[in-house]
Design a protein around this motif. Structure first.
Motif, PDB file in Angstrom:
ATOM      1  N   LEU A 760       0.842  -1.095   0.120  1.00  0.00           N
ATOM      2  CA  LEU A 760       0.072   0.076  -0.200  1.00  0.00           C
ATOM      3  C   LEU A 760       0.873   1.299   0.062  1.00  0.00           C
ATOM      4  O   LEU A 760       0.407   2.155  -0.455  1.00  0.00           O
ATOM      5  CB  LEU A 760      -0.947  -0.027   1.272  1.00  0.00           C
ATOM      6  N   SER A 761       1.918   1.320   0.611  1.00  0.00           N
ATOM      7  CA  SER A 761       3.027   2.097   0.603  1.00  0.00           C
ATOM      8  C   SER A 761       4.053   2.463  -0.542  1.00  0.00           C
ATOM      9  O   SER A 761       4.226   3.454  -1.158  1.00  0.00           O
ATOM     10  CB  SER A 761       3.761   2.279   1.912  1.00  0.00           C
ATOM     11  N   LYS A 762       4.330   1.279  -1.135  1.00  0.00           N
ATOM     12  CA  LYS A 762       5.384   1.317  -2.131  1.00  0.00           C
ATOM     13  C   LYS A 762       5.195  -0.018  -3.061  1.00  0.00           C
ATOM     14  O   LYS A 762       5.286  -1.240  -2.466  1.00  0.00           O
ATOM     15  CB  LYS A 762       6.530   1.495  -1.667  1.00  0.00           C
ATOM     16  N   ARG A 763       5.280  -0.068  -4.277  1.00  0.00           N
ATOM     17  CA  ARG A 763       4.969  -1.315  -5.089  1.00  0.00           C
ATOM     18  C   ARG A 763       6.266  -1.069  -6.093  1.00  0.00           C
ATOM     19  O   ARG A 763       6.327  -0.268  -6.840  1.00  0.00           O
ATOM     20  CB  ARG A 763       3.846  -1.481  -5.870  1.00  0.00           C
ATOM     21  N   THR A 764       6.773  -2.246  -6.482  1.00  0.00           N
ATOM     22  CA  THR A 764       7.721  -2.456  -7.527  1.00  0.00           C
ATOM     23  C   THR A 764       7.239  -2.783  -8.862  1.00  0.00           C
ATOM     24  O   THR A 764       7.428  -2.131  -9.980  1.00  0.00           O
ATOM     25  CB  THR A 764       8.804  -3.674  -7.353  1.00  0.00           C
ATOM     26  N   ALA A 765       5.874  -3.479  -8.884  1.00  0.00           N
ATOM     27  CA  ALA A 765       5.286  -3.854  -9.952  1.00  0.00           C
ATOM     28  C   ALA A 765       4.493  -2.599 -10.495  1.00  0.00           C
ATOM     29  O   ALA A 765       4.133  -1.847  -9.723  1.00  0.00           O
ATOM     30  CB  ALA A 765       4.231  -4.937  -9.971  1.00  0.00           C
ATOM     31  N   PRO A 766       4.434  -2.612 -11.783  1.00  0.00           N
ATOM     32  CA  PRO A 766       3.598  -1.642 -12.316  1.00  0.00           C
ATOM     33  C   PRO A 766       1.931  -1.643 -12.153  1.00  0.00           C
ATOM     34  O   PRO A 766       1.373  -2.763 -11.803  1.00  0.00           O
ATOM     35  CB  PRO A 766       3.723  -1.643 -14.016  1.00  0.00           C
ATOM     36  N   ASP A 767       1.265  -0.534 -12.115  1.00  0.00           N
ATOM     37  CA  ASP A 767      -0.176  -0.383 -12.156  1.00  0.00           C
ATOM     38  C   ASP A 767      -1.012  -1.453 -12.919  1.00  0.00           C
ATOM     39  O   ASP A 767      -1.811  -2.181 -12.406  1.00  0.00           O
ATOM     40  CB  ASP A 767      -0.807   0.965 -12.444  1.00  0.00           C
ATOM     41  N   HIS A 768      -0.413  -1.819 -14.337  1.00  0.00           N
ATOM     42  CA  HIS A 768      -1.178  -2.936 -14.935  1.00  0.00           C
ATOM     43  C   HIS A 768      -0.971  -4.222 -14.768  1.00  0.00           C
ATOM     44  O   HIS A 768      -1.298  -5.170 -15.507  1.00  0.00           O
ATOM     45  CB  HIS A 768      -0.980  -2.557 -16.533  1.00  0.00           C
ATOM     46  N   HIS A 769      -0.024  -4.572 -13.540  1.00  0.00           N
ATOM     47  CA  HIS A 769       0.195  -5.808 -13.452  1.00  0.00           C
ATOM     48  C   HIS A 769      -0.924  -6.657 -12.914  1.00  0.00           C
ATOM     49  O   HIS A 769      -1.754  -6.333 -12.162  1.00  0.00           O
ATOM     50  CB  HIS A 769       1.471  -6.040 -12.449  1.00  0.00           C
ATOM     51  N   TYR A 770      -1.113  -7.971 -13.383  1.00  0.00           N
ATOM     52  CA  TYR A 770      -2.122  -8.769 -13.049  1.00  0.00           C
ATOM     53  C   TYR A 770      -1.708 -10.093 -12.833  1.00  0.00           C
ATOM     54  O   TYR A 770      -0.580 -10.495 -13.408  1.00  0.00           O
ATOM     55  CB  TYR A 770      -3.373  -8.682 -13.845  1.00  0.00           C
ATOM     56  N   VAL A 771      -2.412 -11.119 -12.022  1.00  0.00           N
ATOM     57  CA  VAL A 771      -1.958 -12.712 -12.084  1.00  0.00           C
ATOM     58  C   VAL A 771      -3.238 -13.281 -12.826  1.00  0.00           C
ATOM     59  O   VAL A 771      -4.236 -12.749 -12.667  1.00  0.00           O
ATOM     60  CB  VAL A 771      -1.906 -13.135 -10.841  1.00  0.00           C
ATOM     61  N   THR A 772      -3.081 -14.379 -13.362  1.00  0.00           N
ATOM     62  CA  THR A 772      -4.130 -15.145 -13.908  1.00  0.00           C
ATOM     63  C   THR A 772      -4.196 -16.452 -13.245  1.00  0.00           C
ATOM     64  O   THR A 772      -3.257 -17.412 -13.176  1.00  0.00           O
ATOM     65  CB  THR A 772      -3.730 -15.439 -15.670  1.00  0.00           C
ATOM     66  N   MET A 773      -5.496 -16.633 -12.628  1.00  0.00           N
ATOM     67  CA  MET A 773      -5.639 -17.869 -11.921  1.00  0.00           C
ATOM     68  C   MET A 773      -6.249 -18.670 -12.659  1.00  0.00           C
ATOM     69  O   MET A 773      -7.290 -18.611 -13.448  1.00  0.00           O
ATOM     70  CB  MET A 773      -6.758 -17.447 -10.677  1.00  0.00           C
ATOM     71  N   ILE A 774      -5.762 -19.864 -13.052  1.00  0.00           N
ATOM     72  CA  ILE A 774      -6.258 -20.811 -14.167  1.00  0.00           C
ATOM     73  C   ILE A 774      -6.181 -22.217 -13.502  1.00  0.00           C
ATOM     74  O   ILE A 774      -5.174 -22.844 -12.821  1.00  0.00           O
ATOM     75  CB  ILE A 774      -5.511 -20.842 -15.268  1.00  0.00           C
ATOM     76  N   LEU A 775      -7.427 -23.005 -13.259  1.00  0.00           N
ATOM     77  CA  LEU A 775      -7.615 -24.350 -12.799  1.00  0.00           C
ATOM     78  C   LEU A 775      -7.889 -25.478 -14.025  1.00  0.00           C
ATOM     79  O   LEU A 775      -8.790 -24.856 -14.907  1.00  0.00           O
ATOM     80  CB  LEU A 775      -8.813 -24.361 -11.768  1.00  0.00           C
ATOM     81  N   GLY A 776      -7.324 -26.575 -14.009  1.00  0.00           N
ATOM     82  CA  GLY A 776      -7.736 -27.563 -15.046  1.00  0.00           C
ATOM     83  C   GLY A 776      -8.038 -28.854 -14.367  1.00  0.00           C
ATOM     84  O   GLY A 776      -7.430 -29.209 -13.352  1.00  0.00           O
ATOM     85  N   ASP A 777      -8.500 -29.643 -15.277  1.00  0.00           N
ATOM     86  CA  ASP A 777      -8.691 -31.045 -14.671  1.00  0.00           C
ATOM     87  C   ASP A 777      -7.939 -31.984 -15.539  1.00  0.00           C
ATOM     88  O   ASP A 777      -7.213 -31.592 -16.368  1.00  0.00           O
ATOM     89  CB  ASP A 777     -10.278 -31.367 -14.551  1.00  0.00           C
ATOM     90  N   CYS A 778      -8.136 -33.349 -15.111  1.00  0.00           N
ATOM     91  CA  CYS A 778      -7.448 -34.337 -15.898  1.00  0.00           C
ATOM     92  C   CYS A 778      -7.674 -34.776 -17.121  1.00  0.00           C
ATOM     93  O   CYS A 778      -7.357 -35.370 -18.111  1.00  0.00           O
ATOM     94  CB  CYS A 778      -7.476 -35.579 -14.929  1.00  0.00           C
TER      95      CYS A 778
END
Length: 920
Positions: A760-778
């Protein structure tokens, strides 16, 4: 002619022309039309006649029509190459910024959101390709609708077979922007003005018809060669070439004619010789140094010796002492600067170079020789484009030294007449849009410019293709006895054929009435500026592709066809591919590197593997591959995501690949530190040698120790640790809900940001950074996919979602992954990656990949904000056993136990909650 009238309005603009005592004939003739009317203008005047002043006058006209401050004034200058844009940017920044106008150069390769770059700019310098990508979303952005003046430099490039179509559609699109704005604001005067210039346009009236407005065609200003400040003598020499003689042999034979040509036409003044290949440049220079002896005074020879002594290349050093030099993209930067200075000063009599020099560095010469009119592009031998030829010829004449100059074209006997015509500017400019129609049609469909076949014809009517097809139908494959209606019908037919191609792979949808709509895939193609042939490759993905298979698929992309495989690079590339004594690429290819695709694949893998490449030419090619690769890999990932949900494996690997391109690292590379600002390959290698192969290890290391490892002064170590501390660290949790069903089960997925308060005070990653959560089955199905932006996660520190999971036929495990968009953070366990180390005792060698791999692996990705290298987060691969391992009966019923247990791994805690360190 006076610079400007003496009125108060004009006086403040006079500073723009302070370097001119007066305007020349060309500028004076254009003054009234450009400065004192708002009409569209097409001017054709010889190279060096001061056509840039016409653009400056048009900008001043725009300012005279507007009141200060010029908030909503936007002018666009478009030139075919970045070097021209940079030149204009430097020049106009000095001239117009004192008047309160800001200039912005916008020539980088396609980024998704560049609008903020031009928000405050009054004058934008750009290339057709860049402006095409910007205007493909003009309806969403009112900034582009503020453009009042559009300046087109080198408008003859519209006939170029590769780049002309883009220039053409961009101009037609700007006409559409203007028409839209006029319809939206009928009361306001919202005119958009076009001013186009060129050195040679024999059919200038066709360009004027194309750039028409509601008052009629644009004003034509034609000035012939008599107004050229340095008179140009044009010579075309034809040389015999037997039918069994190869291009290579013919090109080689011209080397032995060079001394005679230079002696005949150079007047003992600087000569610039353009050759088709880098190797040809060096061979030609070596032959001339043997064949010719330049008569030089002793002090001249001493100056050459001084230049030679400062060169790194030994071959170049020897040649320079004889008064001959060479210059191409494969020569070291410092050597090129020395050669450029020696030639500019007039100390180096002859310089051999490739055509790329004509596009960038301004090195005028008294004599320009184009040695052979053929060159190698995409592995094939083709004629130079007219634009290339004009750029090379344009280097003839040094206004500060010469009153005359000579350009010599050396070609085959049977093409001599063609080039005589070309030299006299008699070759009519045709459109090349018909050969690139499919991509541009799709872009217009996405923009809603076209929604049925009739509208496609309306759009065609706004193009230069339409103007020329009416006058020269034969060139476009149409019968010469067709009238206007017949030609329009043929153009409509051509559109329909291309629309069917788009529909065949689902890029557009068409109903029975031929109403056309863009699909999500078509929108991706337009948004990322991807070629139709590349999208065709994407559509063949089955869903089970591995990472190396996707790299191979990327290497086949149409966007990389200009990356040529040169003979002198094969040894280096083959060594990168297979070598017992050196580090090689992760997924070697069978056999020798023998085509462009294999070269692209090899360079992609070498960059991912942080394998240093010493050859400057290959480094340049790698840069070009990655500038395109970042957007194409993103397009692939999004394309697979919007398809059916049966290809989990391919989709996951495409997300990893997109991250690899952003990070310029493999997903489990030990060189994670290379993603940090101020750390390149050398410092990163020092960290790897010290065992610092993950962000968590670097973070735990004392700052002073870090400085010792990389040989830097304090507070460098603190800065490195702080950058890592301020990367988001994610934690993924899965919880099964106690609801029992034979076919489905419910789980709750939660993602927490462990260092939420810190970020909240300081970030290295840019504002547009995101992660993708992906789930798959067998069964290789995508169970769930969600993009989670840092900004969204930081609001509350966590995100959760209840998901219903269907039973898979092949097993009862869920594969959970968290993939960063930008960052890679290696884990000590590289999973099942192929090992290329040839170690005798794999139990004692210390290479992680030589040890047995665990089934339970964790992927993180690279960290490099800004231009150096982006980083990626972890693709954390969590395995969840749905039946909780409770026995055969439970498995058959597909009943879920409330607290599933992960398979145990000696390297990980077998609890269900998994920490994902150093996501970035």
């Amino acid at each position: 002619v006076c610079i400007l009238n003496q009125s108060n309005t004009d006086a403040k603009f006079r500073s723009v022309f302070k370097e001119f005592p007066y305007f020349n004939y060309v500028q004076s003739k254009a003054l009234d039309d450009v400065l004192y009317t708002g009409k569209n203008v097409v001017a054709c005047a010889p190279t060096g006649s001061g056509k840039t002043v016409l653009f400056e006058l048009a900008i001043i006209r725009l300012l005279m029509e507007t009141t200060e401050p010029w908030r909503n004034v936007k002018a666009v200058y478009m030139a075919p190459i970045k070097a021209l844009c940079s030149q204009r940017f430097e020049d106009w920044k000095k001239k117009f910024e004192p008047l309160g106008l800001s200039c912005k150069e916008l020539t980088g390769d396609t980024e998704i959101d560049d609008f903020f770059e031009i928000q405050d700019a009054h004058i934008i310098m750009t290339t057709p390709e860049k402006w095409d990508s910007m205007t493909r979303k003009w309806r969403d952005n009112c900034l582009l609708q503020l453009v009042r003046l559009f300046l087109i430099d080198e408008v003859h490039v519209v006939k170029d077979t590769t780049r002309g179509a883009t220039l053409e559609v961009v101009v037609s699109r700007m006409k559409a922007v203007h028409a839209f704005r006029a319809a939206e604001n009928p009361q306001e005067d919202v005119s958009m003005r076009f001013v186009a210039v060129s050195a040679t346009i024999p059919n200038i009236k066709d360009i004027a018809d194309w750039l028409c407005d509601n008052r009629g065609p644009a004003t034509c200003l034609e000035m012939d060669e008599s107004h050229r400040p340095v008179k140009l003598r044009k010579v075309v020499l034809g040389f015999p070439c037997s039918s069994n003689q190869t291009e290579f042999k013919f090109d080689l034979s011209l080397n032995y004619k060079m001394a005679n040509i230079i002696q005949t036409y150079s007047d003992q003044k600087p000569t610039l010789v353009f050759c088709s290949t880098r190797k040809g440049v060096q061979q030609s220079a070596a032959v001339l140094a043997k064949d010719a002896r330049f008569i030089m005074r002793i002090e001249h020879k001493q100056r050459l010796m001084k230049y030679a002594n400062s060169l790194l290349d030994s071959k170049l050093r020897d040649l320079v002492t004889f008064g001959v030099g060479f210059h191409h993209a494969g020569v070291d930067v410092s050597d090129r600067k020395v050669i450029e200075e020696a030639f500019t000063m007039g100390d180096l009599p002859v310089l051999f170079t490739t055509s790329t020099l004509a596009m960038g560095v301004n090195l005028p010469a008294h004599l320009v020789v184009i040695k052979s009119t053929m060159h190698y592009i995409g592995g094939a031998c083709k004629e130079y484009s007219d634009a290339d030829m004009l750029q090379m010829i344009g280097r003839a004449g040094r206004p500060q030294f010469d009153t005359s100059a000579t350009a010599v074209i050396m070609t085959k006997t049977h093409t001599k007449d063609k080039y005589m015509q070309f030299m006299n500017g008699a070759e009519i400019i045709e459109s090349s849009l018909h050969t690139h129609l499919v991509e541009h049609l799709n872009a217009e469909i996405v923009l809603h410019t076209i929604s049925d076949v009739n509208m496609a014809l309306d759009w065609i009517r706004s193009t230069f293709l339409y103007i020329r097809a009416l006058k020269n139908p034969k060139h476009y494959g149409f019968s010469t006895d067709l009238d206007r209606c017949g030609i329009e019908a043929k153009l409509q037919e051509l559109c329909l054929k291309n629309l069917n191609s788009l529909a065949s792979i689902g890029l557009v949808s068409m109903d029975e009435d031929v109403n056309i709509k863009a699909t999500e895939a078509g929108r991706l193609m337009a948004r990322y500026c991807v070629a139709f042939d590349t999208m065709k490759q994407f559509s063949k993905v089955t869903g089970t592709e591995t990472l190396p298979e996707l790299v191979e698929l990327m290497a086949k992309g149409r966007e990389f066809t200009d990356v040529q495989l040169r003979v002198n690079e094969k040894r280096t590339l083959n060594t990168l591919n297979k070598d017992k004594n050196r580090i090689t690429i992760r997924y070697p290819m069978e056999g020798k590197i023998k085509n462009n695709e294999m070269k692209v694949n090899c360079l992609i893998q070498a960059q991912f593997g942080s394998i240093p490449i010493q050859e400057f030419g290959l480094t340049q090619d790698t840069g070009r591959i990655f500038r395109n690769g970042v957007r194409i890999s993103r397009c692939l990932a999004e394309f697979l995501n919007q398809r059916s949900k049966t290809g989990f494996s391919a989709l996951l690997n495409s997300l990893i690949l997109a991250k690899c391109f952003s990070a310029k690292l493999w997903e489990n590379s030990p060189y994670v530190s290379k993603q940090l600002e101020k750390i390149g390959l050398t410092l990163s290698a020092a960290m790897v040698n010290a065992g610092l192969t993950t962000f968590s290890k670097i973070e735990k290391t004392n700052a002073r120790e870090l400085e010792l490892i990389v040989n830097r002064h304090p507070p460098f170590g603190n800065q490195i640790r702080e950058a890592i501390i301020n990367l988001p660290k994610y934690e993924a949790c899965l919880e099964q809900l106690p609801r029992y069903n034979v076919a489905t089960a419910e789980i709750v997925v939660t993602v927490n940001v462990k260092n939420h308060e810190q970020l909240l005070s300081k970030r290295t990653a840019p504002d547009h950074h995101y992660v993708t959560m992906i789930l798959g089955d067998c069964d290789n199905n995508v169970v769930f996919l969600q993009k989670l932006t840092d900004l969204m996660l930081l609001k509350s520190g966590s995100w959760s979602k209840k998901i219903e999971v269907a039973k898979a036929s092949k097993g009862e495990e869920i594969n959970v992954n968290l993939v960063s968009s930008e960052y890679d953070s290696s884990q000590s366990d590289p999973g099942k990656r192929q090992c290329n180390h040839l170690c005798k005792n794999k139990d004692q060698c210390g290479h992680d990949c030589c040890e047995s791999s665990f089934f339970f692996t964790s992927y993180l990705q690279d960290l490099k904000t800004r231009s150096d290298t982006l980083t990626e987060t972890p693709v954390k691969r969590l395995k969840m056993r749905m039946n909780g391992g409770m026995g055969a009966a439970n498995m058959q019923q597909f009943s879920y136990s409330p607290k599933p247990i992960l398979p145990a791994s000696s390297r990980y805690v077998p609890s269900f909650t998994q920490n994902i360190d150093a996501v970035n």
